[in-house]
Enzyme design. Sequence first.
Site, PDB file in Angstrom:
ATOM      1  N   LYS A 112       0.818  -1.220   0.000  1.00  0.00           N
ATOM      2  CA  LYS A 112       0.000   0.000   0.000  1.00  0.00           C
ATOM      3  C   LYS A 112       0.849   1.265   0.000  1.00  0.00           C
ATOM      4  O   LYS A 112       0.397   2.306  -0.450  1.00  0.00           O
ATOM      5  CB  LYS A 112      -0.939   0.010   1.218  1.00  0.00           C
ATOM      6  CG  LYS A 112      -2.102  -0.967   1.106  1.00  0.00           C
ATOM      7  CD  LYS A 112      -3.116  -0.713   2.207  1.00  0.00           C
ATOM      8  CE  LYS A 112      -4.310  -1.641   2.117  1.00  0.00           C
ATOM      9  NZ  LYS A 112      -5.239  -1.454   3.242  1.00  0.00           N
ATOM     10  N   LYS A 144      -7.952 -11.277  -6.303  1.00  0.00           N
ATOM     11  CA  LYS A 144      -9.236 -11.398  -5.626  1.00  0.00           C
ATOM     12  C   LYS A 144     -10.151 -10.224  -5.924  1.00  0.00           C
ATOM     13  O   LYS A 144      -9.671  -9.130  -6.243  1.00  0.00           O
ATOM     14  CB  LYS A 144      -9.014 -11.617  -4.129  1.00  0.00           C
ATOM     15  CG  LYS A 144      -8.960 -10.409  -3.241  1.00  0.00           C
ATOM     16  CD  LYS A 144      -8.925 -10.858  -1.770  1.00  0.00           C
ATOM     17  CE  LYS A 144      -9.186  -9.643  -0.889  1.00  0.00           C
ATOM     18  NZ  LYS A 144      -9.176  -9.901   0.536  1.00  0.00           N
ATOM     19  N   LYS A 191     -12.451  -3.850  -4.314  1.00  0.00           N
ATOM     20  CA  LYS A 191     -12.737  -2.490  -4.748  1.00  0.00           C
ATOM     21  C   LYS A 191     -11.470  -1.743  -5.137  1.00  0.00           C
ATOM     22  O   LYS A 191     -11.478  -0.892  -5.999  1.00  0.00           O
ATOM     23  CB  LYS A 191     -13.384  -1.722  -3.584  1.00  0.00           C
ATOM     24  CG  LYS A 191     -14.871  -1.703  -3.611  1.00  0.00           C
ATOM     25  CD  LYS A 191     -15.430  -0.673  -4.568  1.00  0.00           C
ATOM     26  CE  LYS A 191     -15.333   0.749  -4.015  1.00  0.00           C
ATOM     27  NZ  LYS A 191     -15.996   1.706  -4.892  1.00  0.00           N
TER      28      LYS A 191
END
Length: 325
Positions: free
Chosen positions: A108, A189, A192
């Site tokens: 991230k 996977k 969003k």
Amino acid sequence: MLSGVQPSGDVHLGNYLGAFRNWVADQHEHDAYYCIVDLHALTLDHDPSRLRERTLDMTRWLLAAGLDPRVCTIFVQSHLPEHTELSWILECTATYGELRRMTQFKDKSGGQESVRVGLFTYPVLMAADILLYDADRVPVGDDQRQHLELARNVAQRFNARYGDTFVVPDAAIPRVAARVMDLQAPERKMSKTTGTDAGLVYLADEPAAIERKIRRAVTDPGTDVVFDPENKPGVSNLLAILSAATNEDPTALAARYTQYGPLKADTAAAVVEMLRPVQDRYREVCADPSFVESVLAEGAARAGKVAAETVARARRAVGLLEPLR
Ligand code: TRP
């Protein structure tokens, strides 16, 4: 038992089959706490004007999915200051080196110009979420395993250093692990943050949209219908979804199809059927805002009692002076 979910907008099939549906089953067998982790949503860029509504909407979907506030405790993380309070105490137990190894942090933070400290300490806040409720059972997806391991290590270290204070949590492997992949990129996977709209089935999607997205799902070279996630990720994802919706074995299902078309049609129909009652309940819950508010108010009151006791224990253990009256 405790689990958490971020108040990301637009709840999708991956959330439902990978988490919520198991939570609904688990609520009857455990003393279950479900936390909407709005503080975790502040670790990346977010829109303040939407966060409130997303927190409420996540609550509605949890209720629509079948969580029963008479049986389990549903609450919002930021409503209980104990989460941030314990998080600080645990930050003084976790180490820099151990947080630096977190792969989700590396993913991230990669490519970002400025990385928030909160993104770095995110797993410590998550450890606080878990340890506050003496949770020994924590259902999480694969991507959260490393965070859970950190929570275990921090709890053990704290107990060893300051005396027995926390229950050491365990990951709970869902009985039926439905790993739902992106319909357009079945090697990752359904999510969003990485997916495109065409690859995600939202719980709010109309039947026509569900049918269209599944009809256009990426399949694999060849025409065989076999359940082989490694070599045939696209078809296997459809079989996994159909299997989750019908409770039938994916390999047994595969044997019934010789072409992709009918598999897609049946998968779409099964998903529409599965989501129908959830969507009906969602509409009911939307029509009753005072119900949703009362669920969160009662949830915070119930969770708050447990959290306050745990924080008091942790404060005593590390030697903080009791507030004087
Ligand atoms: N980090 C989790 C996720 O992104 C959400 C979460 C926060 C959580 N606190 C938790 C999950 C405690 C389980 C237990 O999915």
